[in-house]
Design a protein around this motif. Structure first.
Motif, PDB file in Angstrom:
ATOM      1  N   LYS A   1       0.831  -1.196   0.000  1.00 29.01           N
ATOM      2  CA  LYS A   1       0.000   0.000   0.000  1.00 29.01           C
ATOM      3  C   LYS A   1       0.865   1.244   0.000  1.00 29.01           C
ATOM      4  O   LYS A   1       1.872   1.329   0.698  1.00 29.01           O
ATOM      5  CB  LYS A   1      -0.927   0.009   1.222  1.00 29.01           C
ATOM      6  CG  LYS A   1      -2.062  -0.996   1.132  1.00 29.01           C
ATOM      7  CD  LYS A   1      -3.057  -0.800   2.271  1.00 29.01           C
ATOM      8  CE  LYS A   1      -4.235  -1.756   2.134  1.00 29.01           C
ATOM      9  NZ  LYS A   1      -5.223  -1.592   3.226  1.00 29.01           N
ATOM     10  N   HIS A   2       0.450   2.205  -0.817  1.00 22.03           N
ATOM     11  CA  HIS A   2       1.078   3.521  -0.832  1.00 22.03           C
ATOM     12  C   HIS A   2       0.644   4.269   0.424  1.00 22.03           C
ATOM     13  O   HIS A   2      -0.356   3.928   1.059  1.00 22.03           O
ATOM     14  CB  HIS A   2       0.642   4.274  -2.101  1.00 22.03           C
ATOM     15  CG  HIS A   2       1.414   5.526  -2.363  1.00 22.03           C
ATOM     16  ND1 HIS A   2       1.095   6.726  -1.755  1.00 22.03           N
ATOM     17  CD2 HIS A   2       2.478   5.777  -3.174  1.00 22.03           C
ATOM     18  CE1 HIS A   2       1.936   7.652  -2.180  1.00 22.03           C
ATOM     19  NE2 HIS A   2       2.787   7.106  -3.046  1.00 22.03           N
ATOM     20  N   SER A   3       1.381   5.273   0.806  1.00 23.18           N
ATOM     21  CA  SER A   3       1.025   6.055   1.993  1.00 23.18           C
ATOM     22  C   SER A   3      -0.327   6.742   1.845  1.00 23.18           C
ATOM     23  O   SER A   3      -0.925   7.167   2.841  1.00 23.18           O
ATOM     24  CB  SER A   3       2.107   7.095   2.297  1.00 23.18           C
ATOM     25  OG  SER A   3       2.355   7.910   1.164  1.00 23.18           O
ATOM     26  N   ASN A   4      -0.825   6.853   0.606  1.00 20.17           N
ATOM     27  CA  ASN A   4      -2.154   7.435   0.396  1.00 20.17           C
ATOM     28  C   ASN A   4      -3.267   6.402   0.583  1.00 20.17           C
ATOM     29  O   ASN A   4      -4.450   6.729   0.419  1.00 20.17           O
ATOM     30  CB  ASN A   4      -2.252   8.082  -0.989  1.00 20.17           C
ATOM     31  CG  ASN A   4      -2.057   7.078  -2.131  1.00 20.17           C
ATOM     32  OD1 ASN A   4      -2.125   5.863  -1.937  1.00 20.17           O
ATOM     33  ND2 ASN A   4      -1.791   7.595  -3.326  1.00 20.17           N
ATOM     34  N   GLY A   5      -2.893   5.150   0.899  1.00 18.65           N
ATOM     35  CA  GLY A   5      -3.877   4.117   1.167  1.00 18.65           C
ATOM     36  C   GLY A   5      -4.212   3.232  -0.018  1.00 18.65           C
ATOM     37  O   GLY A   5      -4.902   2.223   0.141  1.00 18.65           O
ATOM     38  N   LYS A   6      -3.743   3.576  -1.210  1.00 20.47           N
ATOM     39  CA  LYS A   6      -4.065   2.787  -2.395  1.00 20.47           C
ATOM     40  C   LYS A   6      -3.179   1.546  -2.493  1.00 20.47           C
ATOM     41  O   LYS A   6      -1.995   1.584  -2.177  1.00 20.47           O
ATOM     42  CB  LYS A   6      -3.896   3.636  -3.657  1.00 20.47           C
ATOM     43  CG  LYS A   6      -4.923   4.762  -3.789  1.00 20.47           C
ATOM     44  CD  LYS A   6      -4.743   5.500  -5.114  1.00 20.47           C
ATOM     45  CE  LYS A   6      -5.787   6.597  -5.279  1.00 20.47           C
ATOM     46  NZ  LYS A   6      -5.615   7.335  -6.569  1.00 20.47           N
ATOM     47  N   GLU A   7      -3.779   0.423  -2.952  1.00 20.34           N
ATOM     48  CA  GLU A   7      -3.012  -0.791  -3.179  1.00 20.34           C
ATOM     49  C   GLU A   7      -2.188  -0.644  -4.453  1.00 20.34           C
ATOM     50  O   GLU A   7      -2.682  -0.152  -5.473  1.00 20.34           O
ATOM     51  CB  GLU A   7      -3.934  -2.003  -3.276  1.00 20.34           C
ATOM     52  CG  GLU A   7      -4.633  -2.334  -1.962  1.00 20.34           C
ATOM     53  CD  GLU A   7      -5.490  -3.583  -2.046  1.00 20.34           C
ATOM     54  OE1 GLU A   7      -5.550  -4.196  -3.142  1.00 20.34           O
ATOM     55  OE2 GLU A   7      -6.098  -3.965  -1.024  1.00 20.34           O
ATOM     56  N   THR A   8      -0.939  -1.068  -4.388  1.00 22.86           N
ATOM     57  CA  THR A   8      -0.016  -0.842  -5.499  1.00 22.86           C
ATOM     58  C   THR A   8       0.693  -2.121  -5.952  1.00 22.86           C
ATOM     59  O   THR A   8       1.737  -2.074  -6.570  1.00 22.86           O
ATOM     60  CB  THR A   8       1.043   0.198  -5.090  1.00 22.86           C
ATOM     61  OG1 THR A   8       1.668  -0.220  -3.858  1.00 22.86           O
ATOM     62  CG2 THR A   8       0.426   1.562  -4.906  1.00 22.86           C
ATOM     63  N   GLY A   9       0.099  -3.258  -5.651  1.00 21.48           N
ATOM     64  CA  GLY A   9       0.699  -4.538  -6.013  1.00 21.48           C
ATOM     65  C   GLY A   9       0.786  -5.446  -4.808  1.00 21.48           C
ATOM     66  O   GLY A   9       0.206  -5.155  -3.747  1.00 21.48           O
TER      67      GLY A   9
END
Length: 531
Positions: free
Chosen positions: A115-123
């Motif tokens: 997860k990115h620090s913005n909360g989105k899943e990134t892989g």
């Protein structure tokens, strides 16, 4: 006591988001360990891979593993243009987890979402653990016999054969490692079972060659070689019978054979062998509800719930020990009982009551559930007495006997005073010593806890009134006030647990799941005593 080992972590990622406009990301993974104060310290990083959304990193991360510590790791995956300036790269995503969670996952392999620090899943990221180092204590056990060995004594007798096992060194030299006894006048001898260090014989490798020589012992002249062969552990285990070659320069057409009736490797297991192969640690907590703790409404009570959210000694002990052990349980549930209190709606004290009110299912979810159940019970249970341990120990024995999976059961007893059912408790501990379980006692408050020290068993095995002795030491006692911190308490309390688990598994020949259909067997005896 501390049992530590080296763990190698292999990292792969899947479906990483692209941080570059015209190409895939150029990922690298940096691994940090987070300290109790929140600070991060780098423990290693992978290599840099260009233009790849599914990197398989070849650089493995070396981490010291301490069972009794909560080791939080951060895996930070970044898109980097210059490997010399990793921190200047773009954040792809990260995860934070404990090392024990990785090891306790199926086959020591954890997969999770980045997860990115913005909360989105990134892989996704997959972390595979592996215990580092060889098996220096591996021992080959073999039962051998000769078959139609050549007679070197002519018409007046028969050969007196013995066997030598010889290490083939890399410098071309040979070193004698083991010699069997001599059997007189027998061309089909059966030697006594032998054990030899795999490290000494073949550098611990099952496919590395060593030399086997068969000789005829002569009293008044030089011994005669009957035959020889270069072989491996795997070959002996597979073929069962190997034909001997004639001695150099000899003219014996049929030197004979060596038959292997039984062969295996005695392997000394590690805690990692069990945990990474699905052996769970199930946790039960028993809390003292006797009146000696003081009225929970009184700020001087050991059970006083602080309005400012700070934790009393009971709560600190629950968290310090529970948060480590629960990581090794797949469902993260904890059975929690009280003893010495009068439950709402009852008139007599109970010495084993579930804090959630459900005796058929006394488990709560994780440490948060444990704290919530404790705080709820304190507000509704009348403190009474006496202080009896035997019922909660017997309850855990029953649970251990009924458990169908490979598991080791840990009962954490939190108490403020001396026990009143001493002989019944000793009898229960003696019974429990035959089961896959340990008992941890934390003494809360300022008492001397002299009888708790006696239960610990460090000065000798416990013996009950009928004369039965404990099978092994399963009790660890620690006064709460002796610990400098929550982490220090966990270290003191859990230090003996790995050795206790290994002793039980070996004594009862319960091998790790991955050893099924393998040449490995567990050692007998109390070999783990020195751990």
């Amino acid at each position: 006591m501390t049992l530590s080992t080296k763990i190698l972590l292999t990292i792969t990622c899947q479906n990483l988001v692209s941080k570059d406009w015209m190409s895939k990301s150029d990922p690298i993974c940096v691994v940090y360990e987070r300290a109790a104060d929140g600070a991060k310290q780098e423990v290693g990083r992978t290599e840099w891979i260009k233009d790849c959304k599914d990197p398989v990193f070849q650089t493995r991360i070396d981490v010291d593993y301490f069972f009794e510590k909560k080791q939080r790791l951060v895996f930070d995956v970044r898109d980097v243009d210059d490997p010399k300036k990793v921190l200047d790269g773009d954040e792809i995503g990260s995860i934070e987890c404990t090392l024990s969670k990785i090891i306790g996952s199926v086959k020591g392999k954890l997969t999770d979402k980045l997860k990115h620090s913005n909360g989105k899943e990134t892989g996704s990221i997959t972390i595979m653990s592996e215990e580092q180092g060889g098996r220096d204590k591996d021992v080959m056990y073999v039962e051998m016999r000769g078959v139609k060995l050549a007679n070197k004594d002519g018409f007046m007798g028969k050969s007196d054969p013995y066997v030598k096992l010889i290490k083939l060194r890399k410098d071309g030299q040979m070193t004698d490692v083991h010699r069997t006894e001599t059997i007189d006048n027998d061309l089909n001898p059966k030697w006594k079972p032998l054990t030899v260090s795999m490290k000494d014989l073949c550098n611990g490798k099952q496919d590395e060659k060593f030399k086997l020589e068969c000789w005829d012992e002569d009293t008044f002249s030089k011994d005669d070689m009957i035959g020889w062969i270069e072989t491996t552990f795997n070959e002996l285990a597979e073929k069962k019978t190997v034909g001997l070659n004639d001695r150099p320069g000899g003219n014996t057409k049929e030197p004979g054979s060596i038959a292997v009736d039984r062969i295996h490797i005695i392997r000394y297991p590690t805690l990692y062998d069990y945990i990474s192969n699905g052996c769970e640690l199930t946790v039960s907590v028993a809390i003292d509800f006797t009146m000696s703790n003081g009225d929970p409404a009184d700020p001087n009570s050991l059970h006083y719930i602080q309005p400012d959210g700070s934790l009393n000694q009971y709560e600190q002990a629950m968290i310090g020990v529970g948060e480590i052990l629960v990581e090794y349980d797949q469902d993260k549930k904890i059975a929690v009982y009280g003893f010495g209190g009068i439950v709402a709606g009852h008139s007599e004290a109970s010495h084993c009551f579930p804090l959630n009110g459900n005796m058929k299912d006394p488990e709560v979810l994780g440490v948060d559930g444990l704290l919530a159940a404790y705080r709820s019970a304190i507000s509704s249970t009348k403190l009474y007495g006496p202080t009896n341990f035997a019922p909660v120990i017997q309850q855990t024995i029953m649970h251990a006997r009924e458990c169908k999976k490979q598991a080791y059961h840990v009962l954490l007893i939190l108490t403020d005073g001396e026990i009143t059912d001493k002989q019944e408790t000793i009898k229960a501990i003696v019974q429990a010593s035959h089961e896959p379980m340990s008992v941890i006692i934390v003494g809360v408050g300022e008492e001397t806890f002299e009888e708790m020290v006696m239960l610990d068993g460090d000065n000798g095995r416990l013996v009950d009134e009928s004369g039965k002795a404990s099978d092994r030491d399963i009790v660890q006692f620690v006064p709460f006030v002796s610990a400098k911190s929550k982490e220090d308490l966990a270290s003191k309390v859990l230090g003996e647990l790995p050795a206790q688990l290994l002793k039980y598994m070996c004594k009862h020949q319960r091998v790790p799941a991955s050893w099924a259909n393998s040449p490995y067997v567990l050692p007998g005896g109390d070999w783990a005593k020195s751990l």
